[in-house]
Design a protein around this motif. Structure first.
Motif, mmCIF file in Angstrom:
data_model
loop_
_atom_site.group_PDB
_atom_site.id
_atom_site.type_symbol
_atom_site.label_atom_id
_atom_site.label_comp_id
_atom_site.label_asym_id
_atom_site.label_seq_id
_atom_site.Cartn_x
_atom_site.Cartn_y
_atom_site.Cartn_z
ATOM 1 N N ALA A 142 -3.388 -0.010 -11.618
ATOM 2 C CA ALA A 142 -3.152 1.095 -10.699
ATOM 3 C C ALA A 142 -1.712 1.579 -10.741
ATOM 4 O O ALA A 142 -0.784 0.802 -10.978
ATOM 5 N N ASP A 143 -1.565 2.880 -10.485
ATOM 6 C CA ASP A 143 -0.264 3.470 -10.218
ATOM 7 C C ASP A 143 0.117 3.109 -8.783
ATOM 8 O O ASP A 143 -0.727 3.107 -7.895
ATOM 9 N N PRO A 144 1.394 2.786 -8.529
ATOM 10 C CA PRO A 144 1.774 2.413 -7.160
ATOM 11 C C PRO A 144 1.473 3.492 -6.131
ATOM 12 O O PRO A 144 1.169 3.179 -4.968
ATOM 13 N N SER A 145 1.536 4.749 -6.538
ATOM 14 C CA SER A 145 1.276 5.834 -5.586
ATOM 15 C C SER A 145 -0.183 5.885 -5.152
ATOM 16 O O SER A 145 -0.508 6.518 -4.144
ATOM 17 N N ALA A 146 -1.084 5.215 -5.879
ATOM 18 C CA ALA A 146 -2.497 5.185 -5.512
ATOM 19 C C ALA A 146 -2.797 4.118 -4.473
ATOM 20 O O ALA A 146 -3.908 4.063 -3.933
ATOM 21 N N LEU A 147 -1.832 3.265 -4.178
ATOM 22 C CA LEU A 147 -2.034 2.202 -3.194
ATOM 23 C C LEU A 147 -1.741 2.721 -1.791
ATOM 24 O O LEU A 147 -0.934 3.632 -1.596
ATOM 25 N N SER A 148 -2.393 2.124 -0.817
ATOM 26 C CA SER A 148 -2.142 2.454 0.584
ATOM 27 C C SER A 148 -2.068 1.170 1.387
ATOM 28 O O SER A 148 -2.500 0.106 0.921
ATOM 29 N N TYR A 149 -1.514 1.280 2.581
ATOM 30 C CA TYR A 149 -1.427 0.117 3.464
ATOM 31 C C TYR A 149 -2.094 0.489 4.775
ATOM 32 O O TYR A 149 -1.664 1.417 5.472
ATOM 33 N N SER A 150 -3.163 -0.206 5.103
ATOM 34 C CA SER A 150 -3.871 0.076 6.349
ATOM 35 C C SER A 150 -4.619 -1.171 6.798
ATOM 36 O O SER A 150 -5.043 -1.988 5.968
ATOM 37 N N GLY A 151 -4.765 -1.310 8.095
ATOM 38 C CA GLY A 151 -5.476 -2.461 8.633
ATOM 39 C C GLY A 151 -4.870 -3.785 8.225
ATOM 40 O O GLY A 151 -5.581 -4.790 8.092
ATOM 41 N N GLY A 152 -3.549 -3.788 8.018
ATOM 42 C CA GLY A 152 -2.877 -5.012 7.629
ATOM 43 C C GLY A 152 -3.141 -5.457 6.206
ATOM 44 O O GLY A 152 -2.860 -6.602 5.851
ATOM 45 N N ARG A 153 -3.645 -4.551 5.358
ATOM 46 C CA ARG A 153 -3.942 -4.907 3.971
ATOM 47 C C ARG A 153 -3.429 -3.832 3.027
ATOM 48 O O ARG A 153 -3.379 -2.640 3.361
ATOM 49 N N LEU A 154 -3.040 -4.260 1.839
ATOM 50 C CA LEU A 154 -2.744 -3.348 0.739
ATOM 51 C C LEU A 154 -4.073 -2.979 0.096
ATOM 52 O O LEU A 154 -4.911 -3.857 -0.156
ATOM 53 N N ARG A 155 -4.279 -1.701 -0.179
ATOM 54 C CA ARG A 155 -5.587 -1.260 -0.659
ATOM 55 C C ARG A 155 -5.455 -0.277 -1.833
ATOM 56 O O ARG A 155 -4.489 0.482 -1.921
ATOM 57 N N LEU A 156 -6.465 -0.294 -2.674
ATOM 58 C CA LEU A 156 -6.689 0.740 -3.673
ATOM 59 C C LEU A 156 -7.994 1.404 -3.276
ATOM 60 O O LEU A 156 -9.066 0.826 -3.461
ATOM 61 N N GLY A 157 -7.905 2.587 -2.693
ATOM 62 C CA GLY A 157 -9.085 3.151 -2.050
ATOM 63 C C GLY A 157 -9.461 2.259 -0.870
ATOM 64 O O GLY A 157 -8.645 1.981 0.004
ATOM 65 N N GLU A 158 -10.705 1.766 -0.883
ATOM 66 C CA GLU A 158 -11.146 0.844 0.163
ATOM 67 C C GLU A 158 -11.026 -0.612 -0.267
ATOM 68 O O GLU A 158 -11.309 -1.524 0.522
#
Length: 427
Positions: free
Chosen positions: A217-233
């Motif tokens: 993955a490209d770092p810009s495709a990652l997100s942080y939500s619900g206390g977790r690092l995610r790629l999409g869901e």
């Protein structure tokens, strides 16, 4: 053409000049990569666009030189664990690097030039690329006779892969996790466009054989939500970080930075690893026996680093002296990588010197690389070489060489690229 008149060549030096008894077959590597990931077969473009990735010539290395390199890696790792060293190295590191969740950093790279006085450490790198490719390349050697085959036989590939998995598990557990990571992300900027993208595919195949799910993955495709690092869901447990934003300072790094600071994902290597080991300003300490003594480094450790090329900070106060002695120096940015923005002092112009003074540079005593003779379309030609020792927590994992022309390694030189190393035992 005979070698230039000078000190007598060592056994390995003579072999590197004259021996063509072992061929390396890069096609075998591409075939192995294709078996790991069918996307490498599509059109053959990945291989054709990377024709300079692999050399067809191995490099000979004395066991004593390998032992000396290993001692340097172990020594630097041991020094990095000293509180006084951490205080000195982190003094010029960005604040994010002060966080230390435990991991030591996978695939540290210790790069050496070979000299008549022994191997000389040129630099230390986090996320050093090429280990998986070199493990395959070592298997692709064909010797001219059984006697030569006996000395060039590489260790089993399975042993390397087992050591790699053990390394990732160690990182996972050093951050307080149990079991094994379920999902691993190999992260780099626009990974499909990276020259070493084939290695990402091989890494994925190796780690998936150990039961992990692996994404690239490209770092810009990652997100942080619900206390977790995610790629999409998809939640990410561990990040194998191949990115050169060493301090997670760019906007694209926001998610991975937050997840790392919140202990929501294991990231290796990380900003703390880079600050302790790979910031080039650290070489000013490692090459200064008086500074090491002041930091409380044991005399036996200082002795192992006695051959490091002296490295100094480029400052306005030192500018006159450094300019006067520039012909014997190599100038490197403190946070540089891949040989970018580095300059040999004897090539400097006043314009470039002004840029160096405005930047954050170190000046390192020049240690000339040795050479390996290769054949390009049947024509013998000399190539410069350096040797990279891949290590984890100071312990060697693999040794490989890079052949090149020009100022630094470039993977664009005919006959150059990664080369397997044949280690010679003997007096």
């Amino acid at each position: 053409m005979p070698p230039a008149i000078g000190p007598p060549l060592s056994v390995e030096g003579r072999l590197n000049h004259d021996c063509f008894c072992i061929d390396v077959e890069p096609a075998q590597v591409w075939s192995a990569l294709a078996r790991s990931d069918a996307s490498l077969v599509q059109g053959g473009s990945i291989a054709s666009e990377r024709s300079g990735l692999f050399s067809s010539t191995p490099v000979f290395l004395a066991r004593s030189d390998l032992d000396a390199m290993s001692a340097v890696a172990r020594t630097i790792d041991a020094i990095s664990r000293l509180p006084a060293w951490a205080a000195a190295a982190l003094a010029w590191a960005p604040p994010v690097a002060l966080t230390d969740p435990g991991p030591r950093g996978v695939f540290m790279g210790y790069d050496f030039h070979l000299t008549p006085q022994g191997p000389r450490l040129i630099e230390v790198n986090t996320n050093a690329g090429g280990a998986f490719l070199n493990a395959l390349l070592g298997q692709a050697q064909a010797a001219c006779c059984p006697e030569v085959a006996a000395i060039s036989r590489p260790p089993p590939l399975a042993r390397f892969e087992e050591a790699v998995w053990a390394m990732f598990l160690a990182e996972w557990r050093l951050q307080g996790r149990e079991g094994a990571p379920a999902v691993i992300a190999i992260v780099d900027e626009t990974p499909e466009g990276q020259y070493l993208y084939p290695e990402f595919l091989q890494t994925r195949a190796v780690l998936e054989r150990r039961g992990a799910r692996v994404v690239i993955a490209d770092p810009s495709a990652l997100s942080y939500s619900g206390g977790r690092l995610r790629l999409g869901e998809l939640p990410i447990d561990l990040v194998y970080n191949r990115w050169v934003d060493f301090a997670f300072a760019t906007p694209a790094a926001a998610a991975i930075r937050q997840a790392w600071l919140q202990d929501a994902a294991v990231v290796t290597p990380n900003p703390h690893n880079h600050a302790l080991l790979a910031d080039k300003r650290n070489l000013t300490l490692l090459s200064d026996p008086a500074r090491l003594e002041a930091l409380g480094v044991d005399p036996s450790l200082r002795a192992a680093l006695a051959g490091l090329p002296r490295t100094r900070l480029v400052t306005a106060e030192a500018s006159e002296e450094l300019w006067a002695s520039r012909k014997g120096l190599f100038f490197k940015p403190a946070g540089g990588h891949a040989g970018k923005a580095v300059y040999r002092g004897d090539k400097l112009t006043h314009r470039v010197w002004a840029e160096i003074l405005r930047g954050d540079y170190v000046a390192q005593d020049f240690a000339a690389p040795s050479q390996r003779r290769v054949k390009v379309d049947g024509d013998p030609q000399d190539r410069k070489l350096d040797v990279r020792l891949y290590a984890y927590a100071g312990e060697p994992l693999l040794v490989a060489a890079r052949l090149y022309q020009g100022q630094t390694t470039n993977f664009r030189t005919p006959g150059g690229g990664f080369a397997p190393v044949v280690v010679l035992d003997g007096p």
